[in-house]
Design an enzyme around this catalytic site. Sequence first.
Site, mmCIF file in Angstrom:
data_model
loop_
_atom_site.group_PDB
_atom_site.id
_atom_site.type_symbol
_atom_site.label_atom_id
_atom_site.label_comp_id
_atom_site.label_asym_id
_atom_site.label_seq_id
_atom_site.Cartn_x
_atom_site.Cartn_y
_atom_site.Cartn_z
ATOM 1 N N GLY A 171 -5.096 -3.985 5.325
ATOM 2 C CA GLY A 171 -4.835 -3.935 6.767
ATOM 3 C C GLY A 171 -5.266 -2.627 7.401
ATOM 4 O O GLY A 171 -5.856 -2.602 8.483
ATOM 5 N N ASN A 212 5.917 -4.844 12.786
ATOM 6 C CA ASN A 212 6.398 -4.740 11.411
ATOM 7 C C ASN A 212 7.850 -4.300 11.296
ATOM 8 O O ASN A 212 8.509 -4.587 10.313
ATOM 9 C CB ASN A 212 5.504 -3.787 10.604
ATOM 10 C CG ASN A 212 5.105 -2.554 11.374
ATOM 11 O OD1 ASN A 212 4.602 -2.628 12.503
ATOM 12 N ND2 ASN A 212 5.346 -1.401 10.802
ATOM 13 N N GLN A 233 1.232 -8.562 9.953
ATOM 14 C CA GLN A 233 2.564 -9.136 9.729
ATOM 15 C C GLN A 233 2.613 -10.627 10.090
ATOM 16 O O GLN A 233 3.494 -11.338 9.636
ATOM 17 C CB GLN A 233 3.621 -8.399 10.568
ATOM 18 C CG GLN A 233 3.899 -6.982 10.092
ATOM 19 C CD GLN A 233 4.625 -6.928 8.753
ATOM 20 O OE1 GLN A 233 5.345 -7.860 8.383
ATOM 21 N NE2 GLN A 233 4.439 -5.852 8.021
ATOM 22 N N SER A 254 -4.038 -8.690 5.817
ATOM 23 C CA SER A 254 -3.875 -8.033 4.521
ATOM 24 C C SER A 254 -3.183 -8.981 3.541
ATOM 25 O O SER A 254 -2.101 -9.508 3.842
ATOM 26 C CB SER A 254 -3.025 -6.774 4.724
ATOM 27 O OG SER A 254 -2.879 -6.090 3.520
ATOM 28 N N ALA A 255 -3.789 -9.165 2.346
ATOM 29 C CA ALA A 255 -3.307 -10.200 1.415
ATOM 30 C C ALA A 255 -1.888 -9.975 0.886
ATOM 31 O O ALA A 255 -1.155 -10.933 0.647
ATOM 32 C CB ALA A 255 -4.282 -10.305 0.236
ATOM 33 N N HIS A 256 -1.498 -8.701 0.713
ATOM 34 C CA HIS A 256 -0.213 -8.476 0.030
ATOM 35 C C HIS A 256 0.996 -8.814 0.900
ATOM 36 O O HIS A 256 2.136 -8.772 0.436
ATOM 37 C CB HIS A 256 -0.116 -7.053 -0.526
ATOM 38 C CG HIS A 256 0.092 -5.964 0.478
ATOM 39 N ND1 HIS A 256 1.295 -5.316 0.626
ATOM 40 C CD2 HIS A 256 -0.734 -5.398 1.382
ATOM 41 C CE1 HIS A 256 1.180 -4.381 1.559
ATOM 42 N NE2 HIS A 256 -0.045 -4.413 2.035
ATOM 43 N N THR A 313 -19.112 -2.156 -3.762
ATOM 44 C CA THR A 313 -19.038 -3.381 -4.567
ATOM 45 C C THR A 313 -17.731 -4.105 -4.260
ATOM 46 O O THR A 313 -16.666 -3.493 -4.222
ATOM 47 C CB THR A 313 -19.117 -3.028 -6.067
ATOM 48 O OG1 THR A 313 -20.342 -2.320 -6.268
ATOM 49 C CG2 THR A 313 -19.077 -4.268 -6.940
ATOM 50 N N CYS A 336 5.695 2.792 5.535
ATOM 51 C CA CYS A 336 4.848 3.975 5.750
ATOM 52 C C CYS A 336 5.658 5.154 6.260
ATOM 53 O O CYS A 336 5.323 6.295 6.035
ATOM 54 C CB CYS A 336 3.766 3.679 6.772
ATOM 55 S SG CYS A 336 3.251 2.003 6.764
#
Length: 389
Positions: free
Chosen positions: A71, A151, A179, A199-201, A237, A325
């Site tokens: 993110g 968030n 979120q 964001s995947a997590h 990569t 954060c």
Amino acid sequence: MDIKYFDNAATTALDKDTLDRMMSYFSDCFYNPSSIYSASVNAFNAIEEARSKVANALNAKANEIYFTSGGSESDNLALKGFAYANSKKGKHIITSCIEHPAIINSCKTLEKDGFEVTYGSVLENGIVNLEELENSIREDTILISIMSANNEIGTIQPIKEIGRIAHEHGIKFHTDAVQAIGSLKIDVEDMNIDMLSLSAHKFYGPKGVGALYVRKGTLINRMNDGGHQEKDKRSGTENVPGIVGLGYAIEKAYLYLEENTKKISELRDYYISEVEKRIPYVRLNGDRVNRLPGNANFSFEYIEGESILLLLDRKGICVSTGSACSSKSLEPSYVLLSIGLPHEIAHGSIRVSIGKHNTKEEVDYLIDTLVEVVEKLRNMSPLYEEVRK
Ligand SMILES: Cc1ncc(COP(=O)(O)O)c(C=O)c1O
């Protein structure tokens, strides 16, 4: 001790079936997707399949999706990449004062580079002040960036409306949907979105991988120099296992969206009503209706959020005092101050974020423990002593 995890806005547990899908791309199919030989084709195809899955979830086209490291990188690429590519058209950006630091700090960097940023205010429920937002548009405004959902307090913004305002003035619209994705249906066409970060997590995928949607025709510069990956917009990569995990996780999140949302929001509503019933002097922060299904952010007057968190931790319960954060800082949350909370009340806040693995028994344990902890801390609080006199 058995952990009761109520911090799903910070991160979520990677689903085992998603991990299984990722595994072969760490070792068996380890090839570099940019290599020319046929062995690497499977790695390349896996990335393209994930790109289609992300695009499908957002009602976008696969060639509008760029993979990133999460993110924060998506937000940086959207704001700085767009600002530098479009600076000839204007140097004014509008955002809100409750955005994630990835947005706020990208704006601060842009300000040092001669851009001007308006940090719009929010109403008491955390919803962006639309009238003020529209009035702050200028001739040289090039971008509006407003998060889909906050968030800390979970407030969901009127994204479609903000996108409409932006487009009516010929301005591009970015939304930080980190979120929201996995909890809310977001359709970039219907909601007038030109760029979107995810964001995947946050939806049971792996950490360290995300994506930025960029509508065809929206110009961005790349932010890191290197090879030509991701159509020259993001060198390096590709994180093939991570991207495979992201694709699978987003597909799964939307397949089970209704079922999960129903379960999670019922638990959240139960938590909110029990806290309000059993603990005096509490305040629910954020909007009661327009809020993320799993979010419940309460201020507990006369005590400190950190003390609540530590005592809950001793009982195996994970919650947060704000965003992950900023949770190591002793400053009160700028989001809570922005919705008008005085410092001392902002200090006494706890965010619970419920996820798909939480059960009613766990929520009952959380509530019972919270009742005990709040009472214990208030009994030690000189401020509370005064109130009870
Ligand atoms: C609204 C919002 N934006 C951006 C981010 C950053 O995402 P990441 O952790 O993938 O860098 C977060 C993470 O908490 C968030 O909640």
